[in-house]
Design a protein around this motif. Structure first.
Motif, PDB file in Angstrom:
ATOM      1  N   THR A 172       0.816  -1.214   0.000  1.00 16.05           N
ATOM      2  CA  THR A 172       0.000   0.000   0.000  1.00 16.05           C
ATOM      3  C   THR A 172       0.848   1.261   0.000  1.00 16.05           C
ATOM      4  O   THR A 172       0.333   2.347  -0.225  1.00 16.05           O
ATOM      5  N   ARG A 173       2.162   1.111   0.233  1.00 16.32           N
ATOM      6  CA  ARG A 173       3.062   2.269   0.200  1.00 16.32           C
ATOM      7  C   ARG A 173       4.123   2.102  -0.885  1.00 16.32           C
ATOM      8  O   ARG A 173       5.206   2.669  -0.798  1.00 16.32           O
ATOM      9  N   GLY A 174       3.807   1.290  -1.876  1.00 10.21           N
ATOM     10  CA  GLY A 174       4.673   1.181  -3.040  1.00 10.21           C
ATOM     11  C   GLY A 174       5.648   0.036  -3.029  1.00 10.21           C
ATOM     12  O   GLY A 174       6.458  -0.107  -3.946  1.00 10.21           O
ATOM     13  N   GLY A 175       5.598  -0.824  -2.010  1.00 11.10           N
ATOM     14  CA  GLY A 175       6.514  -1.958  -1.949  1.00 11.10           C
ATOM     15  C   GLY A 175       6.187  -3.012  -2.992  1.00 11.10           C
ATOM     16  O   GLY A 175       5.014  -3.233  -3.318  1.00 11.10           O
ATOM     17  N   GLY A 176       7.217  -3.677  -3.499  1.00  5.16           N
ATOM     18  CA  GLY A 176       7.032  -4.692  -4.524  1.00  5.16           C
ATOM     19  C   GLY A 176       7.218  -6.091  -3.984  1.00  5.16           C
ATOM     20  O   GLY A 176       7.391  -6.303  -2.778  1.00  5.16           O
ATOM     21  N   ASN A 177       7.194  -7.077  -4.872  1.00  3.83           N
ATOM     22  CA  ASN A 177       7.321  -8.482  -4.487  1.00  3.83           C
ATOM     23  C   ASN A 177       8.724  -9.033  -4.703  1.00  3.83           C
ATOM     24  O   ASN A 177       8.926 -10.250  -4.614  1.00  3.83           O
ATOM     25  N   GLU A 178       9.704  -8.159  -4.982  1.00  7.84           N
ATOM     26  CA  GLU A 178      11.068  -8.634  -5.157  1.00  7.84           C
ATOM     27  C   GLU A 178      11.598  -9.183  -3.828  1.00  7.84           C
ATOM     28  O   GLU A 178      11.188  -8.767  -2.743  1.00  7.84           O
ATOM     29  N   LEU A 179      12.522 -10.135  -3.910  1.00  9.25           N
ATOM     30  CA  LEU A 179      12.977 -10.838  -2.710  1.00  9.25           C
ATOM     31  C   LEU A 179      13.547  -9.903  -1.653  1.00  9.25           C
ATOM     32  O   LEU A 179      13.398 -10.142  -0.454  1.00  9.25           O
ATOM     33  N   LYS A 180      14.210  -8.832  -2.075  1.00 11.55           N
ATOM     34  CA  LYS A 180      14.819  -7.931  -1.099  1.00 11.55           C
ATOM     35  C   LYS A 180      13.784  -7.186  -0.259  1.00 11.55           C
ATOM     36  O   LYS A 180      14.148  -6.562   0.747  1.00 11.55           O
ATOM     37  N   ASN A 181      12.504  -7.280  -0.650  1.00 10.10           N
ATOM     38  CA  ASN A 181      11.460  -6.587   0.107  1.00 10.10           C
ATOM     39  C   ASN A 181      10.711  -7.535   1.049  1.00 10.10           C
ATOM     40  O   ASN A 181       9.640  -7.198   1.545  1.00 10.10           O
ATOM     41  N   TRP A 182      11.282  -8.710   1.311  1.00 10.93           N
ATOM     42  CA  TRP A 182      10.626  -9.672   2.193  1.00 10.93           C
ATOM     43  C   TRP A 182      11.463  -9.904   3.440  1.00 10.93           C
ATOM     44  O   TRP A 182      12.699  -9.831   3.410  1.00 10.93           O
ATOM     45  N   GLN A 183      10.775 -10.210   4.543  1.00 13.10           N
ATOM     46  CA  GLN A 183      11.447 -10.573   5.786  1.00 13.10           C
ATOM     47  C   GLN A 183      10.513 -11.470   6.608  1.00 13.10           C
ATOM     48  O   GLN A 183       9.293 -11.409   6.456  1.00 13.10           O
ATOM     49  N   PRO A 184      11.066 -12.333   7.451  1.00 11.93           N
ATOM     50  CA  PRO A 184      10.222 -13.144   8.330  1.00 11.93           C
ATOM     51  C   PRO A 184       9.899 -12.376   9.603  1.00 11.93           C
ATOM     52  O   PRO A 184      10.795 -11.867  10.279  1.00 11.93           O
ATOM     53  N   LEU A 185       8.619 -12.261   9.927  1.00 14.67           N
ATOM     54  CA  LEU A 185       8.189 -11.670  11.190  1.00 14.67           C
ATOM     55  C   LEU A 185       7.321 -12.683  11.929  1.00 14.67           C
ATOM     56  O   LEU A 185       6.510 -13.375  11.319  1.00 14.67           O
ATOM     57  N   CYS A 186       7.476 -12.730  13.232  1.00 18.51           N
ATOM     58  CA  CYS A 186       6.591 -13.584  14.018  1.00 18.51           C
ATOM     59  C   CYS A 186       5.198 -12.949  14.037  1.00 18.51           C
ATOM     60  O   CYS A 186       5.030 -11.778  13.692  1.00 18.51           O
ATOM     61  N   ASP A 187       4.202 -13.728  14.434  1.00 17.04           N
ATOM     62  CA  ASP A 187       2.824 -13.225  14.448  1.00 17.04           C
ATOM     63  C   ASP A 187       2.712 -11.933  15.252  1.00 17.04           C
ATOM     64  O   ASP A 187       2.058 -10.973  14.833  1.00 17.04           O
ATOM     65  N   GLU A 188       3.352 -11.904  16.416  1.00 19.30           N
ATOM     66  CA  GLU A 188       3.239 -10.740  17.299  1.00 19.30           C
ATOM     67  C   GLU A 188       3.839  -9.493  16.654  1.00 19.30           C
ATOM     68  O   GLU A 188       3.208  -8.435  16.621  1.00 19.30           O
ATOM     69  N   CYS A 189       5.055  -9.610  16.130  1.00 16.61           N
ATOM     70  CA  CYS A 189       5.711  -8.454  15.505  1.00 16.61           C
ATOM     71  C   CYS A 189       4.968  -8.031  14.241  1.00 16.61           C
ATOM     72  O   CYS A 189       4.880  -6.834  13.934  1.00 16.61           O
ATOM     73  N   ASN A 190       4.438  -9.002  13.492  1.00 22.77           N
ATOM     74  CA  ASN A 190       3.688  -8.683  12.284  1.00 22.77           C
ATOM     75  C   ASN A 190       2.434  -7.868  12.631  1.00 22.77           C
ATOM     76  O   ASN A 190       2.096  -6.902  11.945  1.00 22.77           O
ATOM     77  N   ASN A 191       1.756  -8.234  13.725  1.00 24.13           N
ATOM     78  CA  ASN A 191       0.578  -7.481  14.153  1.00 24.13           C
ATOM     79  C   ASN A 191       0.955  -6.083  14.616  1.00 24.13           C
ATOM     80  O   ASN A 191       0.259  -5.107  14.310  1.00 24.13           O
ATOM     81  N   PHE A 192       2.057  -5.969  15.374  1.00 27.33           N
ATOM     82  CA  PHE A 192       2.508  -4.661  15.827  1.00 27.33           C
ATOM     83  C   PHE A 192       2.862  -3.766  14.638  1.00 27.33           C
ATOM     84  O   PHE A 192       2.550  -2.570  14.619  1.00 27.33           O
ATOM     85  N   LYS A 193       3.526  -4.355  13.635  1.00 28.21           N
ATOM     86  CA  LYS A 193       3.904  -3.566  12.458  1.00 28.21           C
ATOM     87  C   LYS A 193       2.664  -3.095  11.718  1.00 28.21           C
ATOM     88  O   LYS A 193       2.578  -1.931  11.292  1.00 28.21           O
ATOM     89  N   SER A 194       1.685  -3.983  11.540  1.00 30.84           N
ATOM     90  CA  SER A 194       0.457  -3.619  10.841  1.00 30.84           C
ATOM     91  C   SER A 194      -0.241  -2.454  11.533  1.00 30.84           C
ATOM     92  O   SER A 194      -0.708  -1.518  10.881  1.00 30.84           O
ATOM     93  N   THR A 195      -0.289  -2.484  12.861  1.00 30.36           N
ATOM     94  CA  THR A 195      -0.906  -1.399  13.617  1.00 30.36           C
ATOM     95  C   THR A 195      -0.113  -0.109  13.463  1.00 30.36           C
ATOM     96  O   THR A 195      -0.686   0.972  13.287  1.00 30.36           O
ATOM     97  N   SER A 196       1.209  -0.205  13.500  1.00 31.68           N
ATOM     98  CA  SER A 196       2.058   0.981  13.403  1.00 31.68           C
ATOM     99  C   SER A 196       1.971   1.636  12.033  1.00 31.68           C
ATOM    100  O   SER A 196       2.137   2.858  11.906  1.00 31.68           O
ATOM    101  N   CYS A 197       1.701   0.842  10.999  1.00 29.67           N
ATOM    102  CA  CYS A 197       1.661   1.371   9.634  1.00 29.67           C
ATOM    103  C   CYS A 197       0.423   2.232   9.370  1.00 29.67           C
ATOM    104  O   CYS A 197       0.434   3.067   8.466  1.00 29.67           O
TER     105      CYS A 197
END
Length: 259
Positions: free
Chosen positions: A177-202
């Motif tokens: 939603t902020r212009g990120g693509g699907n290239e490999l360099k734009n991926w990272q593993p996040l645990c469920d908790e951190c992924n939820n925190f990031k989603s809220t922060s965004c």
């Protein structure tokens, strides 16, 4: 660049409005509208497409006008559950569905049904206006996901925990939603908790993604000091009437200047 990204940000739900019992703007046929919308879903998941239809049919019941009725989240959840139970077969026990809100978000976001309103846990089909669809979210292949996991030593990019203590999510560093693509360099593993925190922060965030600790924790995530060192810093700062953050930066600057 920031202005462009803001325009691509997550679409907000509309506010709820007075219900129309029978009138539909433009005398649009409910059945024809539903059929056209459902045929154009971009989600690659057949199951999700079915859930989208169930949700829309609940938000616009037969014989009702637009704006549609006020529908509680539990009513939408019940509609999904009834549909899933009607499709359930086999020996595996039935499991309740937990992603109703996510499906609503995808309808309103990726699928462009921006006429959905929401206040708290109450939803409404406010209008039949559609917007441009987003590129559907992809899932990395097993091979590519292994490459990402190896790059991060099989740890969450933010908290450093690993499986089986936590479960990983495939996360876009810079959200689509902020212009990120699907290239490999734009991926990272996040645990469920951190992924939820990031989603809220965004949500509503104005920080450039390239400077965000959630997107690039290897560069910008806060460094962890031991509890003993934190206590020493605060005690010395109190004794010298200085700011502990300024004191820490001074110590780091002195260290690198003297190397």
């Amino acid at each position: 660049m920031a202005a462009n990204r803001k325009n691509r940000g997550r679409q907000k739900f509309l506010s709820l409005v007075p219900v129309s019992e029978t009138e539909v703007p433009g005398n649009v046929s409910r059945e024809e509208w539903l059929e056209q919308v459902c045929q154009r879903f971009v989600s690659p998941s057949r199951a999700n497409k079915s859930y989208y239809r169930v949700l829309l049919e609940k938000l616009w019941p037969p014989g009702h006008g637009i704006p549609g009725p006020l529908v509680r989240e539990e009513q939408l959840r019940e509609a999904i559950e009834n549909f899933r139970k009607s499709q359930h077969s086999g020996r595996k026990p039935y499991k309740p569905y937990v992603d109703v809100f996510r499906r609503l978000r995808e309808l309103q976001g990726e699928e462009g049904i921006t006429g959905i309103g929401r206040e708290g846990k109450t939803y409404q089909l406010v209008s039949l206006i559609l917007s441009e669809k987003r590129v559907p979210r992809i899932k990395l292949s097993n091979l590519d996901w292994q490459k990402i996991l190896e790059q991060y030593n099989y740890n969450c990019a933010v908290c450093g925990r690993s499986e089986p203590e936590v479960k990983f999510q495939q996360d876009h560093k810079i959200p689509r939603t902020r212009g990120g693509g699907n290239e490999l360099k734009n991926w990272q593993p996040l645990c469920d908790e951190c992924n939820n925190f990031k989603s809220t922060s965004c949500r509503g965030c104005q920080i450039e993604c390239e400077q965000c600790s959630w997107a690039f924790p290897d560069r910008f995530a806060p460094l962890r000091l031991s509890s003993d060192n934190i206590l020493k810093l605060r005690q010395y700062a109190a004794m010298t009437n200085s700011d502990p953050h300024d004191l820490l930066n001074w110590i780091v600057n002195e260290f690198f200047q003297n190397r």
